[in-house]
Motif scaffolding. Structure first.
Motif, PDB file in Angstrom:
ATOM      1  N   ARG A   1      -3.833   1.976 -25.255  1.00  0.00           N
ATOM      2  CA  ARG A   1      -2.511   1.361 -25.147  1.00  0.00           C
ATOM      3  C   ARG A   1      -1.889   1.160 -26.523  1.00  0.00           C
ATOM      4  O   ARG A   1      -0.733   1.526 -26.752  1.00  0.00           O
ATOM      5  CB  ARG A   1      -2.587  -0.006 -24.446  1.00  0.00           C
ATOM      6  N   ASN A   2      -2.647   0.585 -27.422  1.00  0.00           N
ATOM      7  CA  ASN A   2      -2.106   0.293 -28.752  1.00  0.00           C
ATOM      8  C   ASN A   2      -1.807   1.555 -29.549  1.00  0.00           C
ATOM      9  O   ASN A   2      -0.792   1.625 -30.249  1.00  0.00           O
ATOM     10  CB  ASN A   2      -3.044  -0.649 -29.504  1.00  0.00           C
TER      11      ASN A   2
ATOM     12  N   MET B   1      21.763  15.195 -29.318  1.00  0.00           N
ATOM     13  CA  MET B   1      21.221  13.848 -29.162  1.00  0.00           C
ATOM     14  C   MET B   1      20.301  13.811 -27.957  1.00  0.00           C
ATOM     15  O   MET B   1      20.585  14.359 -26.913  1.00  0.00           O
ATOM     16  CB  MET B   1      22.370  12.858 -29.016  1.00  0.00           C
ATOM     17  N   SER B   2      19.195  13.145 -28.071  1.00  0.00           N
ATOM     18  CA  SER B   2      18.202  13.054 -27.012  1.00  0.00           C
ATOM     19  C   SER B   2      18.614  12.024 -25.977  1.00  0.00           C
ATOM     20  O   SER B   2      19.243  11.026 -26.275  1.00  0.00           O
ATOM     21  CB  SER B   2      16.861  12.660 -27.629  1.00  0.00           C
ATOM     22  N   ASN B   3      18.186  12.281 -24.728  1.00  0.00           N
ATOM     23  CA  ASN B   3      18.393  11.314 -23.660  1.00  0.00           C
ATOM     24  C   ASN B   3      17.171  10.407 -23.576  1.00  0.00           C
ATOM     25  O   ASN B   3      16.598  10.232 -22.521  1.00  0.00           O
ATOM     26  CB  ASN B   3      18.597  12.020 -22.321  1.00  0.00           C
ATOM     27  N   ALA B   4      16.744   9.851 -24.688  1.00  0.00           N
ATOM     28  CA  ALA B   4      15.551   9.015 -24.716  1.00  0.00           C
ATOM     29  C   ALA B   4      15.715   7.840 -23.773  1.00  0.00           C
ATOM     30  O   ALA B   4      16.782   7.245 -23.694  1.00  0.00           O
ATOM     31  CB  ALA B   4      15.284   8.514 -26.138  1.00  0.00           C
ATOM     32  N   PRO B   5      14.648   7.511 -23.044  1.00  0.00           N
ATOM     33  CA  PRO B   5      14.740   6.377 -22.129  1.00  0.00           C
ATOM     34  C   PRO B   5      14.828   5.076 -22.897  1.00  0.00           C
ATOM     35  O   PRO B   5      14.484   5.015 -24.077  1.00  0.00           O
ATOM     36  CB  PRO B   5      13.430   6.460 -21.347  1.00  0.00           C
ATOM     37  N   ASP B   6      15.293   4.056 -22.214  1.00  0.00           N
ATOM     38  CA  ASP B   6      15.319   2.736 -22.825  1.00  0.00           C
ATOM     39  C   ASP B   6      13.913   2.277 -23.180  1.00  0.00           C
ATOM     40  O   ASP B   6      13.698   1.628 -24.200  1.00  0.00           O
ATOM     41  CB  ASP B   6      15.958   1.725 -21.878  1.00  0.00           C
ATOM     42  N   VAL B   7      12.962   2.617 -22.325  1.00  0.00           N
ATOM     43  CA  VAL B   7      11.601   2.104 -22.517  1.00  0.00           C
ATOM     44  C   VAL B   7      10.595   3.028 -21.830  1.00  0.00           C
ATOM     45  O   VAL B   7      10.886   3.618 -20.799  1.00  0.00           O
ATOM     46  CB  VAL B   7      11.491   0.657 -21.986  1.00  0.00           C
ATOM     47  N   ILE B   8       9.426   3.131 -22.451  1.00  0.00           N
ATOM     48  CA  ILE B   8       8.287   3.803 -21.828  1.00  0.00           C
ATOM     49  C   ILE B   8       7.416   2.699 -21.250  1.00  0.00           C
ATOM     50  O   ILE B   8       7.060   1.737 -21.952  1.00  0.00           O
ATOM     51  CB  ILE B   8       7.456   4.604 -22.861  1.00  0.00           C
ATOM     52  N   LEU B   9       7.087   2.804 -19.982  1.00  0.00           N
ATOM     53  CA  LEU B   9       6.209   1.843 -19.319  1.00  0.00           C
ATOM     54  C   LEU B   9       4.820   2.458 -19.299  1.00  0.00           C
ATOM     55  O   LEU B   9       4.588   3.458 -18.617  1.00  0.00           O
ATOM     56  CB  LEU B   9       6.708   1.558 -17.903  1.00  0.00           C
ATOM     57  N   LEU B  10       3.908   1.910 -20.059  1.00  0.00           N
ATOM     58  CA  LEU B  10       2.583   2.488 -20.261  1.00  0.00           C
ATOM     59  C   LEU B  10       1.521   1.643 -19.578  1.00  0.00           C
ATOM     60  O   LEU B  10       1.381   0.455 -19.878  1.00  0.00           O
ATOM     61  CB  LEU B  10       2.295   2.580 -21.757  1.00  0.00           C
ATOM     62  N   VAL B  11       0.777   2.253 -18.657  1.00  0.00           N
ATOM     63  CA  VAL B  11      -0.276   1.560 -17.925  1.00  0.00           C
ATOM     64  C   VAL B  11      -1.611   2.213 -18.258  1.00  0.00           C
ATOM     65  O   VAL B  11      -1.836   3.378 -17.922  1.00  0.00           O
ATOM     66  CB  VAL B  11      -0.049   1.616 -16.397  1.00  0.00           C
ATOM     67  N   ASP B  12      -2.482   1.468 -18.925  1.00  0.00           N
ATOM     68  CA  ASP B  12      -3.815   1.967 -19.267  1.00  0.00           C
ATOM     69  C   ASP B  12      -4.725   0.762 -19.445  1.00  0.00           C
ATOM     70  O   ASP B  12      -4.341  -0.211 -20.095  1.00  0.00           O
ATOM     71  CB  ASP B  12      -3.769   2.798 -20.552  1.00  0.00           C
ATOM     72  N   ASP B  13      -5.913   0.830 -18.864  1.00  0.00           N
ATOM     73  CA  ASP B  13      -6.835  -0.300 -18.954  1.00  0.00           C
ATOM     74  C   ASP B  13      -7.568  -0.369 -20.287  1.00  0.00           C
ATOM     75  O   ASP B  13      -8.205  -1.369 -20.588  1.00  0.00           O
ATOM     76  CB  ASP B  13      -7.840  -0.268 -17.796  1.00  0.00           C
ATOM     77  N   ASP B  14      -7.454   0.651 -21.103  1.00  0.00           N
ATOM     78  CA  ASP B  14      -8.123   0.695 -22.414  1.00  0.00           C
ATOM     79  C   ASP B  14      -7.152   0.204 -23.494  1.00  0.00           C
ATOM     80  O   ASP B  14      -6.159   0.865 -23.806  1.00  0.00           O
ATOM     81  CB  ASP B  14      -8.571   2.126 -22.697  1.00  0.00           C
ATOM     82  N   ALA B  15      -7.467  -0.955 -24.081  1.00  0.00           N
ATOM     83  CA  ALA B  15      -6.573  -1.555 -25.079  1.00  0.00           C
ATOM     84  C   ALA B  15      -6.363  -0.645 -26.281  1.00  0.00           C
ATOM     85  O   ALA B  15      -5.256  -0.581 -26.828  1.00  0.00           O
ATOM     86  CB  ALA B  15      -7.119  -2.905 -25.529  1.00  0.00           C
ATOM     87  N   ALA B  16      -7.396   0.060 -26.701  1.00  0.00           N
ATOM     88  CA  ALA B  16      -7.256   0.952 -27.859  1.00  0.00           C
ATOM     89  C   ALA B  16      -6.272   2.081 -27.560  1.00  0.00           C
ATOM     90  O   ALA B  16      -5.439   2.430 -28.410  1.00  0.00           O
ATOM     91  CB  ALA B  16      -8.620   1.515 -28.259  1.00  0.00           C
TER      92      ALA B  16
END
Length: 123
Positions: free
Chosen positions: A18-19, A1-16
């Motif tokens: 990010r999405n 089983m993976s120790n996947a994080p609860d959430v990835i916090l993604l910071v990028d000024d390019d909306a494309a």
């Protein structure tokens, strides 16, 4: 089983970007929280334990390295991946000095594998 994080916090000024990353990481089972600016992330009072940061290097006002410096000065020790359209040896050295877990060049075919490797290695 993976120790996947609860959430990835993604910071990028390019909306494309990010999405696209939200979709790609979501398909891998990660929950992704998006930030359009470094300031938006810095405005958070508390970041979720067990999460992982994915930060674009080139952004207006505050670049990815400066953002990591500010987070580290606040005691944030979450794993960090820096992403960039152009990765140089000096960027890798500067990132390593901040304890950044990986510097990945766009396109990001290795992002999921890198995140899982770092998080699975945690005690």
């Amino acid at each position: 089983m993976s120790n996947a994080p609860d959430v990835i916090l993604l910071v990028d000024d390019d909306a494309a970007v990010r999405n696209a990353l939200k979709f790609s990481l979501g398909m891998e089972g990660f929950t992704v929280r998006l930030y359009a600016t470094p300031e938006a992330l810095l405005a958070e009072d508390e970041l979720p334990a067990g999460s992982c940061l994915v930060i674009d290097y080139r952004m207006p006002a505050i670049d990815g390295l400066e953002l990591v410096e500010r987070l580290r000065s606040r005691g944030v020790t979450l794993p960090v991946f820096l992403i960039s359209g152009r990765v140089t040896p000096s960027l890798r050295v500067r990132a390593a000095s901040l304890g950044i877990d990986g510097v990945l060049e766009k396109p990001l075919s290795e992002l999921v594998v890198s995140i899982r490797r770092v998080l699975d290695a945690r005690p």
